[in-house]
Design a protein around this motif. Structure first.
Motif, short mmCIF file in Angstrom:
data_model
loop_
_atom_site.label_atom_id
_atom_site.label_comp_id
_atom_site.label_asym_id
_atom_site.label_seq_id
_atom_site.Cartn_x
_atom_site.Cartn_y
_atom_site.Cartn_z
N GLU A 64 42.54 52.92 3.77
CA GLU A 64 41.92 51.40 4.11
C GLU A 64 42.35 50.36 2.95
OE1 GLU A 64 40.97 48.67 5.88
OE2 GLU A 64 39.60 50.42 7.02
N ARG A 68 40.22 44.42 3.43
CA ARG A 68 39.16 44.72 4.45
C ARG A 68 37.98 45.36 3.94
NH1 ARG A 68 40.88 46.30 10.18
NH2 ARG A 68 40.20 48.45 9.51
N TRP A 75 32.49 40.05 8.04
CA TRP A 75 33.61 40.46 8.84
C TRP A 75 33.73 39.35 9.96
CZ3 TRP A 75 32.50 41.27 14.00
CH2 TRP A 75 30.94 41.50 14.20
N PHE A 80 40.76 39.94 10.04
CA PHE A 80 41.24 41.37 9.48
C PHE A 80 40.81 42.65 10.59
CE2 PHE A 80 40.50 38.84 5.37
CZ PHE A 80 41.90 38.42 5.62
N PHE A 81 39.76 42.12 11.57
CA PHE A 81 39.51 43.44 12.31
C PHE A 81 39.77 43.14 13.92
CE2 PHE A 81 36.86 42.80 8.35
CZ PHE A 81 36.94 44.30 7.80
#
Length: 147
Positions: A64, A68, A75, A80-81
């Protein structure tokens, strides 16, 4: 800070039961990255320093990114997700903070776009398990860095 006691020593059968849940989650076939995101986000919401310390280190060692991990608390404001990860993070928040809004239909419908009922059941067990570990760690005052 001083720990109150260790579940493993005081009630070994209870510790083994929790460990069985953890083993189930780890062997469930869920993506390891999703499991780590669930754990870290639940820790953040529950303010569990022991678990944040332990599992952010594990997440980094499993690939990871620092970026992140650092922005996970915000988030929604990042690119980034993936959509699947966002749905899982939303579900994690709803289940972890269940007394605030229950689990809204919109959250369930969004996670259902990406995951089957069986996968959602496994995600739920991952969220439930980490929330249980958080409550144990916080109540017994487990010390970060000692594991």
């Amino acid at each position: 800070m001083e720990a109150r006691w260790e579940l493993k020593k005081v009630e070994p059968a209870a510790y083994l039961a929790m460990n069985s849940l953890e083993n189930y989650v780890n062997k469930s076939g869920l993506d390891k990255t999703l499991i780590k995101l669930i754990k870290i986000r639940a820790f953040q919401l529950n303010k569990c320093a022991f678990c944040i310390d332990m599992h952010t280190k594990e997440a980094r060692s499993n690939g990871e990114t620092e970026q992140r991990i650092y922005v996970l608390n915000a988030w929604r404001e990042t690119p980034f997700f993936s959509p699947e990860e966002r749905a899982v993070l939303e579900l994690t928040e709803a289940v972890t903070l269940i007394s605030e809004n229950q689990v809204p239909n919109s959250v369930y419908e969004e996670v259902s776009r990406y995951f089957s009922e069986t996968e959602i059941a496994k995600l739920l067990m991952a969220i439930v398990t980490i929330n249980a570990w958080n409550r144990i760690a916080i109540t017994t005052k487990m010390i970060p860095g000692i594991y």
